[in-house]
Motif scaffolding. Sequence first.
Motif, PDB file in Angstrom:
ATOM      1  N   TRP A 177      48.221  15.784  58.980  1.00 41.54           N
ATOM      2  CA  TRP A 177      48.034  14.508  58.285  1.00 41.54           C
ATOM      3  C   TRP A 177      46.747  14.531  57.465  1.00 41.54           C
ATOM      4  O   TRP A 177      46.745  14.156  56.291  1.00 41.54           O
ATOM      5  CB  TRP A 177      48.012  13.350  59.279  1.00 41.54           C
ATOM      6  N   GLU A 178      45.646  14.993  58.060  1.00 39.69           N
ATOM      7  CA  GLU A 178      44.386  15.049  57.316  1.00 39.69           C
ATOM      8  C   GLU A 178      44.467  16.055  56.174  1.00 39.69           C
ATOM      9  O   GLU A 178      43.926  15.813  55.097  1.00 39.69           O
ATOM     10  CB  GLU A 178      43.223  15.356  58.252  1.00 39.69           C
ATOM     11  N   GLU A 179      45.146  17.172  56.398  1.00 37.12           N
ATOM     12  CA  GLU A 179      45.334  18.137  55.306  1.00 37.12           C
ATOM     13  C   GLU A 179      46.099  17.485  54.155  1.00 37.12           C
ATOM     14  O   GLU A 179      45.753  17.668  52.988  1.00 37.12           O
ATOM     15  CB  GLU A 179      46.102  19.364  55.800  1.00 37.12           C
ATOM     16  N   LEU A 227      52.832  13.780  61.518  1.00 45.45           N
ATOM     17  CA  LEU A 227      51.894  14.697  60.871  1.00 45.45           C
ATOM     18  C   LEU A 227      50.604  14.837  61.674  1.00 45.45           C
ATOM     19  O   LEU A 227      50.014  15.911  61.725  1.00 45.45           O
ATOM     20  CB  LEU A 227      51.594  14.226  59.447  1.00 45.45           C
ATOM     21  N   GLU A 228      50.179  13.745  62.311  1.00 43.17           N
ATOM     22  CA  GLU A 228      48.989  13.810  63.162  1.00 43.17           C
ATOM     23  C   GLU A 228      49.220  14.711  64.372  1.00 43.17           C
ATOM     24  O   GLU A 228      48.284  15.349  64.868  1.00 43.17           O
ATOM     25  CB  GLU A 228      48.599  12.410  63.638  1.00 43.17           C
ATOM     26  N   GLU A 239      48.484  22.499  64.112  1.00 43.46           N
ATOM     27  CA  GLU A 239      48.330  23.755  63.374  1.00 43.46           C
ATOM     28  C   GLU A 239      48.965  23.578  62.013  1.00 43.46           C
ATOM     29  O   GLU A 239      50.167  23.418  61.886  1.00 43.46           O
ATOM     30  CB  GLU A 239      48.977  24.906  64.140  1.00 43.46           C
ATOM     31  N   GLY A 240      48.121  23.595  60.988  1.00 44.71           N
ATOM     32  CA  GLY A 240      48.596  23.325  59.650  1.00 44.71           C
ATOM     33  C   GLY A 240      48.623  24.544  58.761  1.00 44.71           C
ATOM     34  O   GLY A 240      48.651  25.685  59.216  1.00 44.71           O
ATOM     35  N   LEU A 241      48.592  24.255  57.479  1.00 48.66           N
ATOM     36  CA  LEU A 241      48.684  25.301  56.471  1.00 48.66           C
ATOM     37  C   LEU A 241      47.316  25.841  56.082  1.00 48.66           C
ATOM     38  O   LEU A 241      47.201  26.940  55.562  1.00 48.66           O
ATOM     39  CB  LEU A 241      49.393  24.753  55.227  1.00 48.66           C
ATOM     40  N   SER A 242      46.279  25.069  56.314  1.00 47.52           N
ATOM     41  CA  SER A 242      44.926  25.480  55.938  1.00 47.52           C
ATOM     42  C   SER A 242      44.282  26.257  57.075  1.00 47.52           C
ATOM     43  O   SER A 242      44.420  25.904  58.237  1.00 47.52           O
ATOM     44  CB  SER A 242      44.067  24.257  55.631  1.00 47.52           C
ATOM     45  N   ASP A 243      43.568  27.281  56.714  1.00 46.45           N
ATOM     46  CA  ASP A 243      42.825  28.064  57.699  1.00 46.45           C
ATOM     47  C   ASP A 243      41.382  27.581  57.730  1.00 46.45           C
ATOM     48  O   ASP A 243      40.739  27.464  56.698  1.00 46.45           O
ATOM     49  CB  ASP A 243      42.843  29.556  57.334  1.00 46.45           C
TER      50      ASP A 243
END
Length: 143
Positions: free
Chosen positions: A44-46, A27-28, A32-36
């Motif tokens: 991981w932080e998300e 995850l780290e 590029e995650g789901l949050s903008d």
Amino acid sequence: MTVERQLIRDLAATLRAQVAGLVVKDLEEMLEGLSDDSGLANVWEEFCVQVQGEHSFFWETYLEIVEDFVVGHIDELPLAMQRVLSMGTDVGDGWLDDPEEGGVVPIFADDVAVMLSSDVLALAADFESPSIERYKARGYEGD
């Protein structure tokens, strides 16, 4: 408790920590995650923010990603280690009370996946970082 059962529990705990650590690392590495524009460093932080606060619209997706990584790492383990993890679950521990004579030690895959996903959730609940603290300070309650 028998010596054998204690050894199984100890080895299962070690394997659980290793697999959970691998999932965190996966995850780290997802930058590029789901949050903008959240200011968070990675998925991981998300995920940690979601666990520590309110779940966002994407909560189920985060859980699916974690479970996919968990299952992937379990599948990579040798069969003997999968069996040890299985015996580390409540169902597996119950099976140890009355094992089948000459039978094969079963793998309770769903129970193992749930147990390891719970381990990752517990790590996320306790994880702290400067970017998570900044995110919380801005008053975000999920994306």
